[in-house]
Design a protein around this motif. Structure first.
Motif, PDB file in Angstrom:
ATOM      1  N   SER A 204       0.834  -1.192   0.000  1.00  0.00           N
ATOM      2  CA  SER A 204       0.000   0.000   0.000  1.00  0.00           C
ATOM      3  C   SER A 204       0.870   1.243   0.000  1.00  0.00           C
ATOM      4  O   SER A 204       1.955   1.256   0.580  1.00  0.00           O
ATOM      5  N   CYS A 205       0.361   2.260  -0.660  1.00  0.00           N
ATOM      6  CA  CYS A 205       1.033   3.559  -0.707  1.00  0.00           C
ATOM      7  C   CYS A 205       0.016   4.598  -0.255  1.00  0.00           C
ATOM      8  O   CYS A 205      -1.023   4.765  -0.904  1.00  0.00           O
ATOM      9  N   THR A 206       0.310   5.263   0.837  1.00  0.00           N
ATOM     10  CA  THR A 206      -0.585   6.288   1.362  1.00  0.00           C
ATOM     11  C   THR A 206       0.005   7.661   1.084  1.00  0.00           C
ATOM     12  O   THR A 206       1.156   7.931   1.442  1.00  0.00           O
ATOM     13  N   ALA A 207      -0.784   8.480   0.427  1.00  0.00           N
ATOM     14  CA  ALA A 207      -0.319   9.798  -0.001  1.00  0.00           C
ATOM     15  C   ALA A 207      -0.903  10.901   0.872  1.00  0.00           C
ATOM     16  O   ALA A 207      -2.030  10.787   1.367  1.00  0.00           O
ATOM     17  N   SER A 208      -0.148  11.971   1.026  1.00  0.00           N
ATOM     18  CA  SER A 208      -0.638  13.142   1.736  1.00  0.00           C
ATOM     19  C   SER A 208       0.071  14.379   1.209  1.00  0.00           C
ATOM     20  O   SER A 208       1.118  14.277   0.565  1.00  0.00           O
TER      21      SER A 208
ATOM     22  N   SER B  68      -3.217   5.379 -14.047  1.00  0.00           N
ATOM     23  CA  SER B  68      -3.605   6.745 -14.405  1.00  0.00           C
ATOM     24  C   SER B  68      -4.318   7.427 -13.241  1.00  0.00           C
ATOM     25  O   SER B  68      -4.768   6.779 -12.293  1.00  0.00           O
ATOM     26  N   LEU B  69      -4.455   8.730 -13.328  1.00  0.00           N
ATOM     27  CA  LEU B  69      -5.010   9.500 -12.216  1.00  0.00           C
ATOM     28  C   LEU B  69      -6.433   9.113 -11.893  1.00  0.00           C
ATOM     29  O   LEU B  69      -6.859   9.203 -10.744  1.00  0.00           O
ATOM     30  N   ASP B  70      -7.163   8.613 -12.899  1.00  0.00           N
ATOM     31  CA  ASP B  70      -8.552   8.217 -12.651  1.00  0.00           C
ATOM     32  C   ASP B  70      -8.700   6.722 -12.446  1.00  0.00           C
ATOM     33  O   ASP B  70      -9.811   6.220 -12.257  1.00  0.00           O
ATOM     34  N   GLY B  71      -7.590   5.993 -12.491  1.00  0.00           N
ATOM     35  CA  GLY B  71      -7.642   4.562 -12.245  1.00  0.00           C
ATOM     36  C   GLY B  71      -8.132   3.724 -13.407  1.00  0.00           C
ATOM     37  O   GLY B  71      -8.299   2.509 -13.263  1.00  0.00           O
ATOM     38  N   ILE B  72      -8.339   4.348 -14.557  1.00  0.00           N
ATOM     39  CA  ILE B  72      -8.881   3.610 -15.700  1.00  0.00           C
ATOM     40  C   ILE B  72      -7.793   2.874 -16.471  1.00  0.00           C
ATOM     41  O   ILE B  72      -7.997   1.773 -16.977  1.00  0.00           O
ATOM     42  N   LYS B  73      -6.632   3.465 -16.546  1.00  0.00           N
ATOM     43  CA  LYS B  73      -5.559   2.876 -17.350  1.00  0.00           C
ATOM     44  C   LYS B  73      -4.430   2.385 -16.444  1.00  0.00           C
ATOM     45  O   LYS B  73      -4.033   3.072 -15.503  1.00  0.00           O
ATOM     46  N   MET B  74      -3.981   1.169 -16.706  1.00  0.00           N
ATOM     47  CA  MET B  74      -2.858   0.591 -15.974  1.00  0.00           C
ATOM     48  C   MET B  74      -1.883  -0.029 -16.959  1.00  0.00           C
ATOM     49  O   MET B  74      -2.297  -0.570 -18.001  1.00  0.00           O
ATOM     50  N   ASP B  75      -0.634   0.011 -16.640  1.00  0.00           N
ATOM     51  CA  ASP B  75       0.387  -0.656 -17.437  1.00  0.00           C
ATOM     52  C   ASP B  75       1.385  -1.340 -16.512  1.00  0.00           C
ATOM     53  O   ASP B  75       1.608  -0.874 -15.391  1.00  0.00           O
TER      54      ASP B  75
ATOM     55  N   GLY C  37       0.496 -10.162 -15.480  1.00  0.00           N
ATOM     56  CA  GLY C  37      -0.252 -11.350 -15.128  1.00  0.00           C
ATOM     57  C   GLY C  37      -0.093 -11.782 -13.680  1.00  0.00           C
ATOM     58  O   GLY C  37      -0.813 -12.669 -13.212  1.00  0.00           O
ATOM     59  N   ARG C  38       0.841 -11.148 -12.968  1.00  0.00           N
ATOM     60  CA  ARG C  38       1.060 -11.512 -11.562  1.00  0.00           C
ATOM     61  C   ARG C  38       0.772 -10.353 -10.618  1.00  0.00           C
ATOM     62  O   ARG C  38       0.326 -10.571  -9.487  1.00  0.00           O
ATOM     63  N   PHE C  39       1.037  -9.138 -11.052  1.00  0.00           N
ATOM     64  CA  PHE C  39       0.840  -7.942 -10.222  1.00  0.00           C
ATOM     65  C   PHE C  39      -0.373  -7.169 -10.729  1.00  0.00           C
ATOM     66  O   PHE C  39      -0.630  -7.108 -11.934  1.00  0.00           O
ATOM     67  N   THR C  40      -1.077  -6.545  -9.778  1.00  0.00           N
ATOM     68  CA  THR C  40      -2.216  -5.700 -10.116  1.00  0.00           C
ATOM     69  C   THR C  40      -2.137  -4.414  -9.323  1.00  0.00           C
ATOM     70  O   THR C  40      -2.040  -4.445  -8.089  1.00  0.00           O
ATOM     71  N   ILE C  41      -2.189  -3.301 -10.027  1.00  0.00           N
ATOM     72  CA  ILE C  41      -2.179  -2.001  -9.360  1.00  0.00           C
ATOM     73  C   ILE C  41      -3.597  -1.461  -9.312  1.00  0.00           C
ATOM     74  O   ILE C  41      -4.388  -1.662 -10.241  1.00  0.00           O
ATOM     75  N   SER C  42      -3.931  -0.793  -8.212  1.00  0.00           N
ATOM     76  CA  SER C  42      -5.257  -0.202  -8.063  1.00  0.00           C
ATOM     77  C   SER C  42      -5.134   1.051  -7.210  1.00  0.00           C
ATOM     78  O   SER C  42      -4.104   1.265  -6.556  1.00  0.00           O
ATOM     79  N   ARG C  43      -6.163   1.855  -7.240  1.00  0.00           N
ATOM     80  CA  ARG C  43      -6.128   3.072  -6.423  1.00  0.00           C
ATOM     81  C   ARG C  43      -7.498   3.376  -5.863  1.00  0.00           C
ATOM     82  O   ARG C  43      -8.523   3.036  -6.463  1.00  0.00           O
ATOM     83  N   ASP C  44      -7.481   4.043  -4.717  1.00  0.00           N
ATOM     84  CA  ASP C  44      -8.701   4.536  -4.083  1.00  0.00           C
ATOM     85  C   ASP C  44      -8.435   5.996  -3.750  1.00  0.00           C
ATOM     86  O   ASP C  44      -7.838   6.304  -2.713  1.00  0.00           O
ATOM     87  N   ASN C  45      -8.851   6.868  -4.625  1.00  0.00           N
ATOM     88  CA  ASN C  45      -8.546   8.288  -4.441  1.00  0.00           C
ATOM     89  C   ASN C  45      -9.215   8.862  -3.188  1.00  0.00           C
ATOM     90  O   ASN C  45      -8.680   9.773  -2.556  1.00  0.00           O
ATOM     91  N   ALA C  46     -10.349   8.315  -2.829  1.00  0.00           N
ATOM     92  CA  ALA C  46     -11.036   8.803  -1.627  1.00  0.00           C
ATOM     93  C   ALA C  46     -10.223   8.531  -0.364  1.00  0.00           C
ATOM     94  O   ALA C  46     -10.322   9.265   0.622  1.00  0.00           O
ATOM     95  N   LYS C  47      -9.417   7.468  -0.414  1.00  0.00           N
ATOM     96  CA  LYS C  47      -8.582   7.110   0.736  1.00  0.00           C
ATOM     97  C   LYS C  47      -7.124   7.527   0.537  1.00  0.00           C
ATOM     98  O   LYS C  47      -6.278   7.216   1.370  1.00  0.00           O
ATOM     99  N   ASN C  48      -6.855   8.209  -0.564  1.00  0.00           N
ATOM    100  CA  ASN C  48      -5.483   8.634  -0.876  1.00  0.00           C
ATOM    101  C   ASN C  48      -4.511   7.462  -0.905  1.00  0.00           C
ATOM    102  O   ASN C  48      -3.381   7.555  -0.415  1.00  0.00           O
TER     103      ASN C  48
END
Length: 123
Positions: A21-25, A52-59, A66-77
């Motif tokens: 997890s990465c927590t931003a402030s 991407s900033l909106d979480g729609i695009k990942m690379d 196939g092994r790692f998945t990135i995701s984001r929750d902007n509401a939780k930073n």
């Protein structure tokens, strides 16, 4: 001030999983693409994932597709990196980083990064 704090690293056996997890402030996270990269002493930095900033695009880097998945929750930073089927060669210090405003991509420059969390894959 801008801060990025990684957590979730540890020791895991080959084939196991970890969730970083990465927590931003200090800034509006939804304005920036966020990346995870890893560093091993004596080796070049390797970017493993970007979202991407909106979480729609990942690379992903070829070595983790196939092994790692990135995701984001902007509401939780927060930006997470789910790592499955881990291999010894995934052992590294993992950092999250904020890419420069308006940029996106595995090769895009970053301007702030966290201190990192160590991932060790070993039996």
């Amino acid at each position: 001030q801008v801060q990025l704090v990684e957590s979730g690293g540890g020791l895991v056996q080959p084939g196991g999983s970890l969730r970083l997890s990465c927590t931003a402030s200090g800034f509006t996270i939804e304005d920036f693409a966020i990346t995870w990269f890893r560093q091993v002493p004596g080796k070049a930095r390797e970017t493993v994932a970007v979202i991407s900033l909106d979480g729609i695009k990942m690379d992903y880097g070829d070595s983790v597709k196939g092994r790692f998945t990135i995701s984001r929750d902007n509401a939780k930073n927060m930006v997470n990196l789910q790592m499955n089927n881990l291999r010894p060669e995934d052992t590294a210090l993992y950092h999250c980083a904020r890419q420069k405003y308006g940029t996106y991509g595995l090769a895009a420059p970053y301007e702030f990064r966290g201190q990192g969390t160590q991932v060790t894959v070993s039996s």
